[in-house]
Design a protein around this motif. Structure first.
Motif, PDB file in Angstrom:
ATOM      1  N   ASN A  47       0.823  -1.206   0.000  1.00  0.00           N
ATOM      2  CA  ASN A  47       0.000   0.000   0.000  1.00  0.00           C
ATOM      3  C   ASN A  47       0.857   1.255   0.000  1.00  0.00           C
ATOM      4  OD1 ASN A  47      -2.195  -1.684   0.159  1.00  0.00           O
ATOM      5  ND2 ASN A  47      -2.531  -1.367   2.328  1.00  0.00           N
ATOM      6  N   ILE A  48       1.901   1.243   0.794  1.00  0.00           N
ATOM      7  CA  ILE A  48       2.765   2.417   0.885  1.00  0.00           C
ATOM      8  C   ILE A  48       3.526   2.618  -0.423  1.00  0.00           C
ATOM      9  CG2 ILE A  48       4.727   3.430   2.114  1.00  0.00           C
ATOM     10  CD1 ILE A  48       3.633   2.081   4.642  1.00  0.00           C
ATOM     11  N   ALA A  49       3.907   1.531  -1.091  1.00  0.00           N
ATOM     12  CA  ALA A  49       4.589   1.661  -2.386  1.00  0.00           C
ATOM     13  C   ALA A  49       3.672   2.314  -3.412  1.00  0.00           C
ATOM     14  CB  ALA A  49       5.056   0.292  -2.870  1.00  0.00           C
ATOM     15  N   ALA A  50       2.408   1.899  -3.453  1.00  0.00           N
ATOM     16  CA  ALA A  50       1.457   2.514  -4.388  1.00  0.00           C
ATOM     17  C   ALA A  50       1.247   3.989  -4.042  1.00  0.00           C
ATOM     18  CB  ALA A  50       0.139   1.768  -4.358  1.00  0.00           C
ATOM     19  N   LEU A  51       1.128   4.278  -2.752  1.00  0.00           N
ATOM     20  CA  LEU A  51       0.992   5.667  -2.314  1.00  0.00           C
ATOM     21  C   LEU A  51       2.205   6.485  -2.730  1.00  0.00           C
ATOM     22  CD1 LEU A  51      -0.418   7.860  -0.452  1.00  0.00           C
ATOM     23  CD2 LEU A  51       1.152   7.029   1.302  1.00  0.00           C
ATOM     24  N   ASN A  52       3.393   5.920  -2.559  1.00  0.00           N
ATOM     25  CA  ASN A  52       4.616   6.642  -2.901  1.00  0.00           C
ATOM     26  C   ASN A  52       4.688   7.000  -4.379  1.00  0.00           C
ATOM     27  OD1 ASN A  52       5.803   6.953  -0.418  1.00  0.00           O
ATOM     28  ND2 ASN A  52       6.925   5.031  -0.524  1.00  0.00           N
ATOM     29  N   ILE A  53       4.293   6.088  -5.238  1.00  0.00           N
ATOM     30  CA  ILE A  53       4.346   6.367  -6.680  1.00  0.00           C
ATOM     31  C   ILE A  53       3.447   7.551  -7.011  1.00  0.00           C
ATOM     32  CG2 ILE A  53       3.765   5.478  -8.972  1.00  0.00           C
ATOM     33  CD1 ILE A  53       4.617   2.693  -7.875  1.00  0.00           C
ATOM     34  N   ILE A  54       2.234   7.525  -6.509  1.00  0.00           N
ATOM     35  CA  ILE A  54       1.295   8.611  -6.796  1.00  0.00           C
ATOM     36  C   ILE A  54       1.752   9.903  -6.134  1.00  0.00           C
ATOM     37  CG2 ILE A  54      -1.081   9.408  -6.444  1.00  0.00           C
ATOM     38  CD1 ILE A  54      -1.865   6.393  -6.553  1.00  0.00           C
ATOM     39  N   TRP A  55       2.157   9.818  -4.878  1.00  0.00           N
ATOM     40  CA  TRP A  55       2.521  11.012  -4.132  1.00  0.00           C
ATOM     41  C   TRP A  55       3.783  11.678  -4.675  1.00  0.00           C
ATOM     42  CZ3 TRP A  55      -0.655  13.858  -1.892  1.00  0.00           C
ATOM     43  CH2 TRP A  55      -0.302  14.790  -0.934  1.00  0.00           C
ATOM     44  N   GLN A  56       4.710  10.892  -5.206  1.00  0.00           N
ATOM     45  CA  GLN A  56       5.905  11.480  -5.800  1.00  0.00           C
ATOM     46  C   GLN A  56       5.565  12.253  -7.062  1.00  0.00           C
ATOM     47  OE1 GLN A  56       9.637   9.146  -5.823  1.00  0.00           O
ATOM     48  NE2 GLN A  56       8.433   7.628  -4.713  1.00  0.00           N
ATOM     49  N   VAL A 115       2.661  13.742  -7.593  1.00  0.00           N
ATOM     50  CA  VAL A 115       1.850  14.892  -7.208  1.00  0.00           C
ATOM     51  C   VAL A 115       2.656  15.908  -6.411  1.00  0.00           C
ATOM     52  CG1 VAL A 115      -0.149  15.605  -5.836  1.00  0.00           C
ATOM     53  CG2 VAL A 115      -0.287  13.567  -7.248  1.00  0.00           C
ATOM     54  N   ALA A 116       3.396  15.446  -5.406  1.00  0.00           N
ATOM     55  CA  ALA A 116       4.024  16.370  -4.473  1.00  0.00           C
ATOM     56  C   ALA A 116       5.531  16.202  -4.334  1.00  0.00           C
ATOM     57  CB  ALA A 116       3.382  16.217  -3.102  1.00  0.00           C
ATOM     58  N   SER A 117       6.135  15.316  -5.118  1.00  0.00           N
ATOM     59  CA  SER A 117       7.582  15.077  -5.050  1.00  0.00           C
ATOM     60  C   SER A 117       8.038  14.713  -3.636  1.00  0.00           C
ATOM     61  CB  SER A 117       8.359  16.286  -5.556  1.00  0.00           C
ATOM     62  OG  SER A 117       8.047  16.548  -6.895  1.00  0.00           O
ATOM     63  N   HIS A 118       7.262  13.880  -2.982  1.00  0.00           N
ATOM     64  CA  HIS A 118       7.595  13.444  -1.626  1.00  0.00           C
ATOM     65  C   HIS A 118       7.407  11.936  -1.530  1.00  0.00           C
ATOM     66  CE1 HIS A 118       8.222  13.949   2.665  1.00  0.00           C
ATOM     67  NE2 HIS A 118       7.222  13.106   2.857  1.00  0.00           N
ATOM     68  N   ARG A 119       8.275  11.289  -0.760  1.00  0.00           N
ATOM     69  CA  ARG A 119       8.230   9.840  -0.611  1.00  0.00           C
ATOM     70  C   ARG A 119       8.243   9.485   0.866  1.00  0.00           C
ATOM     71  NH1 ARG A 119      11.333   5.528   0.251  1.00  0.00           N
ATOM     72  NH2 ARG A 119      10.822   3.666  -0.940  1.00  0.00           N
ATOM     73  N   TYR A 120       7.487   8.458   1.237  1.00  0.00           N
ATOM     74  CA  TYR A 120       7.418   7.987   2.615  1.00  0.00           C
ATOM     75  C   TYR A 120       8.166   6.670   2.743  1.00  0.00           C
ATOM     76  CZ  TYR A 120       3.743  11.434   3.145  1.00  0.00           C
ATOM     77  OH  TYR A 120       3.036  12.593   3.175  1.00  0.00           O
ATOM     78  N   ASP A 121       8.772   6.450   3.913  1.00  0.00           N
ATOM     79  CA  ASP A 121       9.436   5.177   4.195  1.00  0.00           C
ATOM     80  C   ASP A 121       8.394   4.117   4.505  1.00  0.00           C
ATOM     81  OD1 ASP A 121      11.988   6.236   3.897  1.00  0.00           O
ATOM     82  OD2 ASP A 121      12.055   6.896   5.988  1.00  0.00           O
ATOM     83  N   PHE A 122       8.754   2.860   4.262  1.00  0.00           N
ATOM     84  CA  PHE A 122       7.834   1.767   4.535  1.00  0.00           C
ATOM     85  C   PHE A 122       7.515   1.646   6.015  1.00  0.00           C
ATOM     86  CE2 PHE A 122       9.011  -0.830   0.524  1.00  0.00           C
ATOM     87  CZ  PHE A 122       8.208   0.004  -0.229  1.00  0.00           C
ATOM     88  N   GLY A 123       8.412   2.053   6.872  1.00  0.00           N
ATOM     89  CA  GLY A 123       8.205   1.935   8.313  1.00  0.00           C
ATOM     90  C   GLY A 123       7.599   3.172   8.950  1.00  0.00           C
TER      91      GLY A 123
END
Length: 98
Positions: A36-45, A47-55
């Motif tokens: 889920n976080i990987a899918a969020l990261n692709i979209i969020w990067q 849109v907002a050029s930001h990435r979240y860690d899996f943890g």
């Protein structure tokens, strides 16, 4: 937002997912939440050029709350999509949902 940018973002997330999958045990298990976080990261990067860690606990908590909301919201809108349920379902259940 060219093809090469999306490919690069996806490859990075895939590489991180593979590393996360390697940490799983050798027995059968549910898919990790990191998907889920990987899918969020692709979209969020994109849109907002930001990435979240899996943890990241904040993102994990947010996504768990969104899943709970979706499950509860589905029950609320079910009679709207299937009006025949009003005639089939017991009145007490309809009153509970509405």
């Amino acid at each position: 937002m060219g093809k090469s940018k999306i490919e690069g973002l996806m490859m990075r997330e895939i590489e991180d997912l593979v590393e996360d999958f390697k940490s799983l045990t050798n027995e059968p298990s549910n898919l990790p939440f990191s998907i889920n976080i990987a899918a969020l990261n692709i979209i969020w990067q994109l849109v907002a050029s930001h990435r979240y860690d899996f943890g990241d606990k904040v993102v994990e908590d947010f996504m768990k709350r969104m899943n709970e909301f979706q499950e509860k919201f589905l029950l609320l809108i079910l009679p709207d999509f299937f009006p025949i349920l009003e005639y089939i379902m017991p009145e007490s259940l309809i009153n509970y949902l509405v």
